[in-house]
Design a protein around this motif. Sequence first.
Motif, PDB file in Angstrom:
ATOM      1  N   PHE A 132       0.819  -1.213   0.000  1.00 29.48           N
ATOM      2  CA  PHE A 132       0.000   0.000   0.000  1.00 29.48           C
ATOM      3  C   PHE A 132       0.857   1.269   0.000  1.00 29.48           C
ATOM      4  O   PHE A 132       0.367   2.352  -0.322  1.00 29.48           O
ATOM      5  N   PHE A 133       2.122   1.134   0.339  1.00 26.37           N
ATOM      6  CA  PHE A 133       3.057   2.244   0.265  1.00 26.37           C
ATOM      7  C   PHE A 133       3.913   2.147  -1.005  1.00 26.37           C
ATOM      8  O   PHE A 133       4.210   3.149  -1.634  1.00 26.37           O
ATOM      9  N   ALA A 134       4.327   0.935  -1.338  1.00 24.75           N
ATOM     10  CA  ALA A 134       5.258   0.736  -2.451  1.00 24.75           C
ATOM     11  C   ALA A 134       4.626   0.993  -3.819  1.00 24.75           C
ATOM     12  O   ALA A 134       5.264   1.585  -4.692  1.00 24.75           O
ATOM     13  N   ILE A 135       3.404   0.549  -4.027  1.00 20.51           N
ATOM     14  CA  ILE A 135       2.763   0.728  -5.340  1.00 20.51           C
ATOM     15  C   ILE A 135       2.553   2.209  -5.665  1.00 20.51           C
ATOM     16  O   ILE A 135       2.951   2.666  -6.740  1.00 20.51           O
ATOM     17  N   PRO A 136       1.980   2.999  -4.754  1.00 18.91           N
ATOM     18  CA  PRO A 136       1.895   4.438  -5.057  1.00 18.91           C
ATOM     19  C   PRO A 136       3.276   5.082  -5.219  1.00 18.91           C
ATOM     20  O   PRO A 136       3.439   5.992  -6.039  1.00 18.91           O
ATOM     21  N   ALA A 137       4.264   4.621  -4.453  1.00 14.51           N
ATOM     22  CA  ALA A 137       5.617   5.171  -4.578  1.00 14.51           C
ATOM     23  C   ALA A 137       6.153   4.962  -5.993  1.00 14.51           C
ATOM     24  O   ALA A 137       6.814   5.848  -6.548  1.00 14.51           O
ATOM     25  N   TYR A 138       5.871   3.800  -6.579  1.00 12.95           N
ATOM     26  CA  TYR A 138       6.319   3.533  -7.949  1.00 12.95           C
ATOM     27  C   TYR A 138       5.721   4.559  -8.908  1.00 12.95           C
ATOM     28  O   TYR A 138       6.435   5.206  -9.672  1.00 12.95           O
ATOM     29  N   PHE A 139       4.408   4.708  -8.878  1.00  9.82           N
ATOM     30  CA  PHE A 139       3.745   5.592  -9.838  1.00  9.82           C
ATOM     31  C   PHE A 139       4.073   7.064  -9.604  1.00  9.82           C
ATOM     32  O   PHE A 139       4.280   7.823 -10.558  1.00  9.82           O
ATOM     33  N   LEU A 140       4.161   7.486  -8.347  1.00 11.22           N
ATOM     34  CA  LEU A 140       4.548   8.869  -8.052  1.00 11.22           C
ATOM     35  C   LEU A 140       5.973   9.154  -8.510  1.00 11.22           C
ATOM     36  O   LEU A 140       6.254  10.205  -9.095  1.00 11.22           O
ATOM     37  N   THR A 141       6.869   8.235  -8.244  1.00  9.25           N
ATOM     38  CA  THR A 141       8.263   8.418  -8.637  1.00  9.25           C
ATOM     39  C   THR A 141       8.396   8.443 -10.154  1.00  9.25           C
ATOM     40  O   THR A 141       9.102   9.288 -10.706  1.00  9.25           O
ATOM     41  N   TYR A 142       7.731   7.530 -10.817  1.00  5.05           N
ATOM     42  CA  TYR A 142       7.793   7.477 -12.278  1.00  5.05           C
ATOM     43  C   TYR A 142       7.328   8.809 -12.866  1.00  5.05           C
ATOM     44  O   TYR A 142       8.002   9.385 -13.717  1.00  5.05           O
ATOM     45  N   ARG A 143       6.213   9.307 -12.374  1.00  4.45           N
ATOM     46  CA  ARG A 143       5.672  10.584 -12.860  1.00  4.45           C
ATOM     47  C   ARG A 143       6.623  11.739 -12.550  1.00  4.45           C
ATOM     48  O   ARG A 143       6.855  12.615 -13.382  1.00  4.45           O
ATOM     49  N   MET A 144       7.196  11.749 -11.343  1.00  2.00           N
ATOM     50  CA  MET A 144       8.129  12.811 -10.965  1.00  2.00           C
ATOM     51  C   MET A 144       9.370  12.811 -11.837  1.00  2.00           C
ATOM     52  O   MET A 144       9.827  13.860 -12.267  1.00  2.00           O
ATOM     53  N   VAL A 145       9.918  11.633 -12.098  1.00  2.00           N
ATOM     54  CA  VAL A 145      11.123  11.545 -12.926  1.00  2.00           C
ATOM     55  C   VAL A 145      10.816  12.055 -14.335  1.00  2.00           C
ATOM     56  O   VAL A 145      11.595  12.832 -14.909  1.00  2.00           O
ATOM     57  N   LEU A 146       9.701  11.629 -14.899  1.00  2.00           N
ATOM     58  CA  LEU A 146       9.333  12.100 -16.235  1.00  2.00           C
ATOM     59  C   LEU A 146       9.170  13.618 -16.263  1.00  2.00           C
ATOM     60  O   LEU A 146       9.674  14.291 -17.168  1.00  2.00           O
ATOM     61  N   ASN A 147       8.484  14.163 -15.267  1.00  2.00           N
ATOM     62  CA  ASN A 147       8.281  15.624 -15.201  1.00  2.00           C
ATOM     63  C   ASN A 147       9.589  16.378 -15.031  1.00  2.00           C
ATOM     64  O   ASN A 147       9.814  17.403 -15.685  1.00  2.00           O
ATOM     65  N   LEU A 148      10.453  15.901 -14.139  1.00  2.45           N
ATOM     66  CA  LEU A 148      11.737  16.578 -13.913  1.00  2.45           C
ATOM     67  C   LEU A 148      12.602  16.553 -15.160  1.00  2.45           C
ATOM     68  O   LEU A 148      13.230  17.551 -15.520  1.00  2.45           O
ATOM     69  N   ARG A 149      12.621  15.434 -15.825  1.00  2.61           N
ATOM     70  CA  ARG A 149      13.438  15.316 -17.047  1.00  2.61           C
ATOM     71  C   ARG A 149      12.859  16.166 -18.179  1.00  2.61           C
ATOM     72  O   ARG A 149      13.602  16.736 -18.965  1.00  2.61           O
ATOM     73  N   HIS A 150      11.554  16.256 -18.248  1.00  2.00           N
ATOM     74  CA  HIS A 150      10.915  17.093 -19.257  1.00  2.00           C
ATOM     75  C   HIS A 150      11.274  18.564 -19.016  1.00  2.00           C
ATOM     76  O   HIS A 150      11.587  19.297 -19.950  1.00  2.00           O
ATOM     77  N   ARG A 151      11.248  18.981 -17.739  1.00  4.15           N
ATOM     78  CA  ARG A 151      11.623  20.359 -17.393  1.00  4.15           C
ATOM     79  C   ARG A 151      13.092  20.639 -17.693  1.00  4.15           C
ATOM     80  O   ARG A 151      13.442  21.733 -18.113  1.00  4.15           O
ATOM     81  N   GLN A 152      13.942  19.656 -17.433  1.00  6.66           N
ATOM     82  CA  GLN A 152      15.383  19.852 -17.675  1.00  6.66           C
ATOM     83  C   GLN A 152      15.673  20.011 -19.169  1.00  6.66           C
ATOM     84  O   GLN A 152      16.571  20.761 -19.538  1.00  6.66           O
ATOM     85  N   ARG A 153      14.913  19.323 -20.000  1.00  4.98           N
ATOM     86  CA  ARG A 153      15.124  19.434 -21.458  1.00  4.98           C
ATOM     87  C   ARG A 153      14.564  20.748 -22.002  1.00  4.98           C
ATOM     88  O   ARG A 153      15.056  21.247 -22.999  1.00  4.98           O
ATOM     89  N   ALA A 154      13.551  21.294 -21.345  1.00  4.19           N
ATOM     90  CA  ALA A 154      12.908  22.526 -21.855  1.00  4.19           C
ATOM     91  C   ALA A 154      13.695  23.762 -21.506  1.00  4.19           C
ATOM     92  O   ALA A 154      14.643  23.828 -20.864  1.00  4.19           O
TER      93      ALA A 154
END
Length: 154
Positions: A132-154
């Motif tokens: 119940f902690f690990a599954i949301p952590a996966y999806f939140l982290t995945y989304r955060m990494v994608l967003n951070l990398r998108h911002r770094q490229r822009a």
Amino acid sequence: MQTRPEMIKERLKDFYDRFLSLRGEPRTIALGMAVGVFIGVTPTIPFHTALIVLFGLICKSNLTAAYLGSWLISNPLTVPILYFGQYQLGRYLLGMTDLHPVLVDYSFQSLMAMGWQVILPLLTGGVVTAPFFAIPAYFLTYRMVLNLRHRQRA
């Protein structure tokens, strides 16, 4: 001496700085975070590092992210709450009566001194609650990494 809010703020800033420096594929970083959170939630503190390495390698996840996940979730503020809840849940699931254990500290030795009447429900509750902690952590982290990398490229 730092106050508790200052310590929390410093810990979160350190976590954020380390998170930003993670390298690798978003999937492996997110999986590593999920592995670390899963291990961090379970009452296996003296074995966290070994378990993170073992399961991190089995899952082919980012070990640094796994370490960060464990470090984030398993701390002096959360451990008493997690352990109490896990013990109660495990006791309920196993049909055990309440022993009202008193911990001197949150060390592995203190838990072992209480015997299997405490350890078994604690581990059971930990393994049941960890997803119940690990599954949301996966999806939140995945989304955060994608967003951070998108911002770094822009």
